[in-house]
Each structure stands twice: as C-alpha cells, then as structure tokens.
Design an enzyme around this catalytic site. Structure first.
Site, PDB file in Angstrom:
ATOM      1  N   LYS A 125     -53.280  57.305  58.786  1.00  0.00           N
ATOM      2  CA  LYS A 125     -54.054  56.089  59.082  1.00  0.00           C
ATOM      3  C   LYS A 125     -55.485  56.295  58.599  1.00  0.00           C
ATOM      4  O   LYS A 125     -56.152  57.226  59.030  1.00  0.00           O
ATOM      5  CB  LYS A 125     -54.034  55.796  60.584  1.00  0.00           C
ATOM      6  CG  LYS A 125     -55.030  54.714  61.031  1.00  0.00           C
ATOM      7  CD  LYS A 125     -54.948  54.401  62.524  1.00  0.00           C
ATOM      8  CE  LYS A 125     -56.049  53.435  62.959  1.00  0.00           C
ATOM      9  NZ  LYS A 125     -56.031  53.152  64.415  1.00  0.00           N
ATOM     10  N   ASP A 177     -63.264  50.963  62.715  1.00  0.00           N
ATOM     11  CA  ASP A 177     -62.455  50.039  63.505  1.00  0.00           C
ATOM     12  C   ASP A 177     -63.339  49.314  64.516  1.00  0.00           C
ATOM     13  O   ASP A 177     -63.582  49.804  65.615  1.00  0.00           O
ATOM     14  CB  ASP A 177     -61.336  50.819  64.224  1.00  0.00           C
ATOM     15  CG  ASP A 177     -60.440  49.899  65.037  1.00  0.00           C
ATOM     16  OD1 ASP A 177     -60.541  48.664  64.861  1.00  0.00           O
ATOM     17  OD2 ASP A 177     -59.635  50.421  65.839  1.00  0.00           O
ATOM     18  N   LYS A 200     -64.141  45.089  69.707  1.00  0.00           N
ATOM     19  CA  LYS A 200     -64.274  46.099  70.772  1.00  0.00           C
ATOM     20  C   LYS A 200     -65.606  45.919  71.483  1.00  0.00           C
ATOM     21  O   LYS A 200     -66.560  45.415  70.888  1.00  0.00           O
ATOM     22  CB  LYS A 200     -64.260  47.506  70.149  1.00  0.00           C
ATOM     23  CG  LYS A 200     -62.918  47.963  69.632  1.00  0.00           C
ATOM     24  CD  LYS A 200     -63.032  49.370  69.053  1.00  0.00           C
ATOM     25  CE  LYS A 200     -61.715  49.856  68.495  1.00  0.00           C
ATOM     26  NZ  LYS A 200     -60.663  50.061  69.492  1.00  0.00           N
ATOM     27  N   ASP A 206     -61.734  56.750  62.817  1.00  0.00           N
ATOM     28  CA  ASP A 206     -60.394  56.166  62.826  1.00  0.00           C
ATOM     29  C   ASP A 206     -59.610  56.433  61.537  1.00  0.00           C
ATOM     30  O   ASP A 206     -58.512  55.913  61.342  1.00  0.00           O
ATOM     31  CB  ASP A 206     -60.510  54.659  63.098  1.00  0.00           C
ATOM     32  CG  ASP A 206     -59.339  54.116  63.893  1.00  0.00           C
ATOM     33  OD1 ASP A 206     -58.611  54.920  64.510  1.00  0.00           O
ATOM     34  OD2 ASP A 206     -59.141  52.882  63.881  1.00  0.00           O
ATOM     35  N   ASP A 208     -57.128  44.346  67.129  1.00  0.00           N
ATOM     36  CA  ASP A 208     -57.532  45.744  67.338  1.00  0.00           C
ATOM     37  C   ASP A 208     -56.330  46.701  67.294  1.00  0.00           C
ATOM     38  O   ASP A 208     -56.493  47.915  67.254  1.00  0.00           O
ATOM     39  CB  ASP A 208     -58.267  45.863  68.683  1.00  0.00           C
ATOM     40  CG  ASP A 208     -59.097  47.131  68.778  1.00  0.00           C
ATOM     41  OD1 ASP A 208     -59.269  47.803  67.745  1.00  0.00           O
ATOM     42  OD2 ASP A 208     -59.563  47.438  69.892  1.00  0.00           O
ATOM     43  N   GLU A 232     -54.605  47.509  64.835  1.00  0.00           N
ATOM     44  CA  GLU A 232     -54.525  47.424  63.373  1.00  0.00           C
ATOM     45  C   GLU A 232     -53.862  48.648  62.753  1.00  0.00           C
ATOM     46  O   GLU A 232     -53.317  48.575  61.659  1.00  0.00           O
ATOM     47  CB  GLU A 232     -55.926  47.219  62.777  1.00  0.00           C
ATOM     48  CG  GLU A 232     -56.749  48.507  62.548  1.00  0.00           C
ATOM     49  CD  GLU A 232     -57.077  49.277  63.814  1.00  0.00           C
ATOM     50  OE1 GLU A 232     -57.031  48.680  64.901  1.00  0.00           O
ATOM     51  OE2 GLU A 232     -57.361  50.487  63.724  1.00  0.00           O
ATOM     52  N   ARG A 255     -51.143  50.345  63.509  1.00  0.00           N
ATOM     53  CA  ARG A 255     -49.698  50.218  63.304  1.00  0.00           C
ATOM     54  C   ARG A 255     -49.393  49.280  62.140  1.00  0.00           C
ATOM     55  O   ARG A 255     -48.356  49.393  61.501  1.00  0.00           O
ATOM     56  CB  ARG A 255     -49.035  49.762  64.604  1.00  0.00           C
ATOM     57  CG  ARG A 255     -49.532  48.448  65.118  1.00  0.00           C
ATOM     58  CD  ARG A 255     -49.267  48.232  66.593  1.00  0.00           C
ATOM     59  NE  ARG A 255     -50.176  49.001  67.443  1.00  0.00           N
ATOM     60  CZ  ARG A 255     -50.155  48.962  68.767  1.00  0.00           C
ATOM     61  NH1 ARG A 255     -49.274  48.219  69.406  1.00  0.00           N
ATOM     62  NH2 ARG A 255     -50.996  49.668  69.470  1.00  0.00           N
TER      63      ARG A 255
HETATM   64  N1  BES Z   1     -58.431  53.218  66.750  1.00  0.00           N
HETATM   65  C1  BES Z   1     -58.017  52.688  67.999  1.00  0.00           C
HETATM   66  C2  BES Z   1     -57.502  53.762  68.952  1.00  0.00           C
HETATM   67  C3  BES Z   1     -58.481  54.805  69.425  1.00  0.00           C
HETATM   68  C4  BES Z   1     -59.059  54.714  70.667  1.00  0.00           C
HETATM   69  C5  BES Z   1     -58.740  55.924  68.666  1.00  0.00           C
HETATM   70  C6  BES Z   1     -59.897  55.692  71.113  1.00  0.00           C
HETATM   71  C7  BES Z   1     -59.609  56.911  69.100  1.00  0.00           C
HETATM   72  C8  BES Z   1     -60.183  56.805  70.330  1.00  0.00           C
HETATM   73  C9  BES Z   1     -56.893  51.685  67.782  1.00  0.00           C
HETATM   74  O1  BES Z   1     -56.915  50.988  66.595  1.00  0.00           O
HETATM   75  C10 BES Z   1     -56.978  50.678  68.872  1.00  0.00           C
HETATM   76  O2  BES Z   1     -57.946  49.971  68.916  1.00  0.00           O
HETATM   77  N2  BES Z   1     -55.956  50.627  69.709  1.00  0.00           N
HETATM   78  C11 BES Z   1     -55.916  49.703  70.774  1.00  0.00           C
HETATM   79  C12 BES Z   1     -54.524  49.116  70.817  1.00  0.00           C
HETATM   80  C13 BES Z   1     -54.375  47.932  71.732  1.00  0.00           C
HETATM   81  C14 BES Z   1     -55.206  46.778  71.230  1.00  0.00           C
HETATM   82  C15 BES Z   1     -52.935  47.549  71.796  1.00  0.00           C
HETATM   83  C16 BES Z   1     -56.220  50.464  72.060  1.00  0.00           C
HETATM   84  O3  BES Z   1     -55.840  51.618  72.179  1.00  0.00           O
HETATM   85  O4  BES Z   1     -56.880  49.888  72.922  1.00  0.00           O
HETATM   86 ZN    ZN Z   2     -57.900  51.902  65.048  1.00  0.00          ZN
HETATM   87 MN    MN Z   3     -58.115  49.212  66.755  1.00  0.00          MN
END
Ligand code: BES
Ligand code: ZN
Ligand code: MN
Length: 491
Positions: free
Chosen positions: A260, A265, A272, A283, A342, A344, A346
């Site tokens: 990834k 992000d 966020k 990220d 967010d 993104e 996947r």
């Molecule tokens: N890049 C983030 C996940 C992340 C969080 C990485 C903290 C490193 C530290 C990912 O893209 C994300 O935002 N995931 C969301 C998914 C949700 C919207 C289903 C999350 O984990 O809140």
């Molecule tokens: Zn992310």
């Molecule tokens: Mn994200």
C-alpha cells in the site's frame, strides 16, 4: 558505518570504546578479566546495583589507562538461560544508542562473544546497524553538531575472518533494505509523492538490474483499475502502479509482494480529524517495505523470483475527489459502493492484488499495508496483524517473525466477518462495521485473490514508533523487510 573484523583479543584492543555483554546471573571469562583489570570495578557496580546486567541497560566506564580500550560499555544481556538472537540484537541496538548519546563514533564490540553461536555475530551486527539509524536530512541548524558513526570493529579472536566477513556482508544487505524503507517512510508527504515512489522504484531497478514498469494514469484507466484511480482523483498527483521484478530462480513462478503506497492519507472527503493527521505521511510504509525487500533480496542474490507491486496514490479531498455513495467497478469486475473514502487502502490494494494474480500467476502473494486503526487497537505496537487464506503460509510468516524479531499475530478470517461488507447497491462496500475492523478489511481483500495462497500483513501499528526501542530509534521502523527476507530465506 564501516565494519571491520579483527582477531585482536578484547583485553588487548585499543579503541575509543569496547562493548561487552554481561548477564545478570552469570559471570563469564571476559567479565572476570575486565573486573580484575579494573580492580574489581565490575563487581562493585553489581553490588551497588548501578549495573547488574539486566536486559535493556547499559553502563559506560572510563578505563583511565588500565586497559588499551579508553572506555568500556557494559551492556545488559538479562538471564543467561534467556539469551537468544533477539536479546543480542537488542543489546547491540542499545549499545549503539548509548554510544550515539555520548558521541562515541568509533568502537569495538565483543558483545557476540557472550553467546557461542554463529548467529550471534549476525545478531550483533544487525542490532548495531538497526540501532544506529537516524534521519536528519531536514535539520539545517548546527549541521556540524550532527553525529554519525564512523567505524565498528567486531572482535573475532578465534574465528575464520573470511567466513565471518561474508556473513557480515549479508547482514549489511538486509539492513540496507531496512534503511531504504525507513528513509522512504521518514521523508515528508510533500517529498514522497506517488511520482517520487515511482522514481525510487526506477532508481532501485537500475541499481540492482531489476525489471521495472510504472503504469501511469492513462494505462490504469485503460486496464480498468478504477478503484486505484478513484482514490487518486482528489489529488493533483496522479496515482500509479509500480511493478518491479527480481529474478533469482530462472523461470519459476514468483512470490508477489504487494504494498500500500498512500503517500498521504487525509481521509479524502470522509476527512480525518486534524489531531495526528501528520502521521498519515507513513501510509506508504507497505510500499516502502516492498522496495526495501527487493533491495535486500537482490543484494543477497536470494534464489527466488519476486515481483513487487506498489499501488500508490495520495488520498485528498477536492473537486474531483471520489465521494461516499459512489459506485466503482474494480479491475476484477466486482463493484464497490464507497461508504467511507478513508477506507482507501483496500481500494488501491484490491486492484493491485488482481493485477498481480492475473499477470504473474504467483505461487504466493503477501501484501503489506498500514490498513486499519483497528489493528493498532487490537495489537498495539508489538506485532503486525496477519490474516490470510493459507494456514501453511501463515505458519511460515509466524516462524519468520519469531526468528527475526518482527512479530506477527494471526487474526481469524471467517466468512461471517464479511456480512457487514455487503452493499445494497453493489457487490461490496468498502467499509462496514467498526467492530473487527482489521478483519473486515482483510475479508474485503480476500474477495480479490481467488485461489492464490495469500497473506495480508496489517502494519498500521508497527510501521512507526512514537518511542525509541533498542533496534528501532523513534520514527520509521522499516517493518516487513526483515520479516519477508527471513520468510524468503526459509523457502
Ligand atoms: N491509513 C489508515 C489506517 C491507519 C490508522 C494507519 C492509524 C496507521 C495508523 C487507513 O486508511 C484508514 O483510514 N482506515 C480507517 C478505515 C475505516 C474508515 C473503515 C480506520 O482505520 O479508521
Ligand atoms: Zn490509509
Ligand atoms: Mn484512510
């Protein structure tokens, strides 16, 4: 840092600092020798509990001419029965950090002599290189005060120096890969963009004689990689798919490593909160791990074939950004309702996995991604989440993790977890229940891997450290490189 090998005996070694290991419950020959030379100083430190050999402790003493070494750095190894590769690695990392703090740039180490295995030398060398890492390219003030190590001399009084030299070179190659990954993650998001990652891929390919192809926006659109394209839409920096090939095993089918590469992000339209958003420059740590692994594997000339695939984009809000409610047709044909921009990671990965599968027919596929905050909640910063469709592959990765110290922990991937990912309007939605979020994300990816042996590593909690650890100074860890190299070596 230069690494020299020498057959000089520790007590005859003239150096600014000599590193020796001490167990808390045993005294070896070196300890007695140095204790005597220093009039009982080591026993005294132990009696007063100033330094007792506990793991993760160090103590520096000046020898004031009683030994050829100017200083002695004592490094705690803990209980003798618990002394293993990881302990030694950590002790070496602690030593490097203690020497850095005292600005001792050249030193000799006898740390590996505390354990009588071949692997001890590698562990000490690896721990030192990993623990001595620093990233200060953006510091401009007092440049002359910045510290960098010059030379480590490993003392091998009774060993075959040529054989040891080859093992040290191999360890150095692995650490080179880790450093590359750390550097890429450490750089800010305004420097490391999808274009920068593509250039880094090309540069690596040139240096290591790998094959490299970068698919630009137009080609991604033509191939129907709409999930990757959608994520990149809000940014002026177009998304890309970077494909690297390393051949070390003739015409065998490759292992695919998929990373990834979200270079920032923001969350996109599902933006966020501001607090901590700056950390989302990390990220792309999965992508960095793939590049680092290819660097190390090619330097080691591993007898495997690898294909590294990096899906890279910047996730930004904007007039052209993809939106909640949009429906996208992925490269595989599966349609996806966007319920949260967010989620993104996947999306970029599902097209990359499908691309890997259809273009390379890999024997196994491992993806690495800072995919979910839920994984950080579940496992903290001690282990990466592991999910997959093949018990054998999971086992191999777990074993590699135990050996190299980059631990992974398996989470179940039962079908029931997929219920919340079903959409009313499309085949899937990209975000479902918050509960079990890491598994829901992995379940989503699983829909794109067909029957290929596949494992997913969620490195959200392990790619970046807020506090310093023995072999991981604060910041980017380069996680994944040593794990994958260890896994590939075991194949
Ligand atoms: N890049 C983030 C996940 C992340 C969080 C990485 C903290 C490193 C530290 C990912 O893209 C994300 O935002 N995931 C969301 C998914 C949700 C919207 C289903 C999350 O984990 O809140
Ligand atoms: Zn992310
Ligand atoms: Mn994200």
């Amino acid at each position: 840092m230069k690494i020299e090998l020498s057959s000089v005996k520790p007590h005859e070694c003239s150096t600014p600092a000599l590193v020796i290991g001490c167990c808390e419950d045993a005294r070896d020959q070196l300890f007695s020798l140095f204790n005597e030379a220093l009039d009982g100083c080591l026993e005294r430190l132990s009696a007063t509990k100033e330094f007792s050999g506990k793991a993760n402790t160090t103590h520096l003493i000046h020898t004031l001419g009683r030994l050829p070494a100017e200083r002695l750095l004592l490094v705690g190894l803990g209980k003798q029965a618990e002394l293993n590769g990881e302990r030694l690695r950590q002790a070496a990392g602690n030593a490097a950090q203690a020497l850095r703090a005292r600005r001792v740039a050249s030193f000799a180490s006898a740390l590996h002599l505390s354990a009588s295995t071949d692997a001890a030398l590698e562990a000490v060398c690896e721990g030192t290189l990993l623990g001595s890492y620093s990233f200060d390219q953006y510091k401009t003030k007092n440049k002359d005060e910045l510290f960098s190590f010059e030379e480590m001399t490993l003392l091998l009084p009774d060993a075959d120096l040529a054989a040891a030299g080859a093992r040290i070179e191999a360890t150095r190659a692995v650490c080179l890969g880790v450093s590359l990954a750390r550097d890429l993650v450490s750089h800010p998001g305004n420097v490391v963009t999808p274009g920068y990652l593509a250039a880094a891929g090309r540069e690596l390919a040139e240096r290591r004689a790998l094959k490299c192809r970068v698919l630009e926006l137009e080609e991604l659109e033509k191939l129907g990689m709409n999930a990757l394209v959608a994520v990149g839409k809000g940014s002026v920096e177009p998304p890309r798919l970077i494909v690297l090939e390393y051949k070390g095993a003739g015409d065998e089918p490759p292992v695919a490593l998929v990373g990834k590469g979200i270079t920032f992000d923001s969350g996109g339209i599902s933006i966020k909160p501001g607090l901590g958003m700056q950390d989302m420059k990390t990220d792309m740590a999965g992508a960095a791990a793939v590049l680092g692994t290819l660097e190390a594997a090619s330097a080691l000339k591993l007898p495997v074939n690898l294909v590294g695939i990096i899906a890279t984009a910047e996730n930004m809000p904007g007039g052209k950004a993809f939106k909640p409610g949009d429906v996208i047709t992925s490269m595989s044909g599966l349609t996806i309702e966007i319920t949260n921009t967010d989620a993104e990671g996947r999306l970029v990965l599902c097209d990359a996995l499908h691309y890997a599968l259809t273009n390379f027919n890999p024997v196994a596929m491992v993806d690495l991604a800072t995919l979910t905050g839920a994984c950080v909640v579940a496992l903290g910063h001690e282990a990466s989440g592991l999910m997959g469709n093949d018990a054998g592959l999971n086992e191999e990765l777990k074993r590699a993790g135990e050996r190299c110290g980059e631990r992974v922990w398996e989470l179940p991937l039962w079908d029931a977890y997929g219920e919340s990912m079903k959409s009313d309007i499309a085949d899937l939605k990209n975000s479902g229940s918050r509960d079990g979020g890491s598994i829901c994300a992995a379940w989503f990816l699983k829909q794109f891997v067909g029957a290929t042996h596949w494992a997913h590593l969620d490195i959200a909690g392990t790619a970046w450290n807020d506090k310093s650890r023995p072999c991981l100074p604060k910041g980017a860890s380069g996680v994944g490189v040593r794990l994958l190299i260890d896994y590939l070596r075991g194949k």
